[in-house]
Scaffold this active site. Structure first.
Site, mmCIF file in Angstrom:
data_model
loop_
_atom_site.group_PDB
_atom_site.id
_atom_site.type_symbol
_atom_site.label_atom_id
_atom_site.label_comp_id
_atom_site.label_asym_id
_atom_site.label_seq_id
_atom_site.Cartn_x
_atom_site.Cartn_y
_atom_site.Cartn_z
ATOM 1 C CE LYS A 184 -3.168 2.187 4.694
ATOM 2 N NZ LYS A 184 -3.003 1.385 3.459
ATOM 3 C CB SER A 216 -0.950 0.010 1.209
ATOM 4 O OG SER A 216 -0.223 0.203 2.407
#
Length: 230
Positions: free
Chosen positions: A136, A90
């Site tokens: 993230k 990701s």
């Protein structure tokens, strides 16, 4: 008639006693071999006892040092710094699967989380089959309005420049509810750098500050990539 030249060499009324002279030829008494052996045994015993005491002291010092180091390590990992391993794609190309990171856990307590910081998040509050802990990038800060449109990200109506993204990568919507979000006082909008393969705020919405575990400090493995990812 007593001769006048005769002298009386004795003192009447005084007894003269001779002092016994030491016999210089008599040898001094020497300690017996048994006595010397006992003294040596006692000296050896004292030396052994002292060595035992020194060894015990050294062991206690090592144990004390180890305990102090252990406590400090626990405090550091609990409140200051933590090792994390990246799993998944990701955050490609910024981070790769298997990268080893050090994450500091102090900034979150003081609200020192800035735009584009890479953070670790506990998503236990999200009903999802994905891992509870994710990494993230911070895109939106408390109080801002985040809007996704035409594959771009807008902050308070201004298009956001994202130089860390791969060329021509679009930020597509995942859930219409989170295409336009007004962030609360302690909320952050986070996205993965690999927008096509990231479960992030487009899916579960803003991240509360209480869910932030830490901020990326440095990547220490692989050795060829040591440094602070941008």
């Amino acid at each position: 008639m007593t001769p006048q030249n005769e002298l009386n060499t004795q003192h009447p009324g005084i007894d003269v006693e001779e002092t016994e002279k030491p016999d210089l030829d008599r040898p001094e008494p020497q300690p017996s071999p048994d006595h010397e052996s006992r003294e040596e045994d006692r000296a050896i015993d004292r030396d052994k006892s002292q060595r035992k005491v020194d060894l015990l002291t050294e062991i206690l010092d090592y144990a004390k040092t180890f305990l102090i180091v252990l406590v400090l390590a626990l405090l550091l990992t609990q409140f200051v710094i933590q090792r994390n391993t990246v799993k998944g794609q990701s955050m490609v190309p910024t981070l790769q699967d298997g990268d080893e990171l050090l994450v500091e856990k102090v900034s979150r307590y003081f609200g020192a989380i800035n735009r584009f910081d890479i953070i670790t998040v506990d998503t236990h509050w999200v009903e999802t089959d994905h891992p509870n802990r994710v990494i993230k990038r911070v895109i939106g800060l408390p109080g801002e309005t985040i809007e996704l449109k035409e594959g771009e990200v807008y902050i308070d109506g201004q298009k956001l420049d994202q130089p860390f993204l791969a060329p021509e990568l679009l930020t597509v919507s995942r859930d219409p509810r989170f295409n336009k979000v007004k962030l609360g006082e302690n909320q952050y909008y986070v996205l993965g750098d690999n927008r096509n393969n990231s479960t992030d705020s487009r899916y579960y919405g803003p991240v509360p500050q209480s869910a932030i575990l830490g901020k990326l400090l440095v990547r220490f493995y692989p050795f060829a990539s040591i440094g602070v990812p941008q």
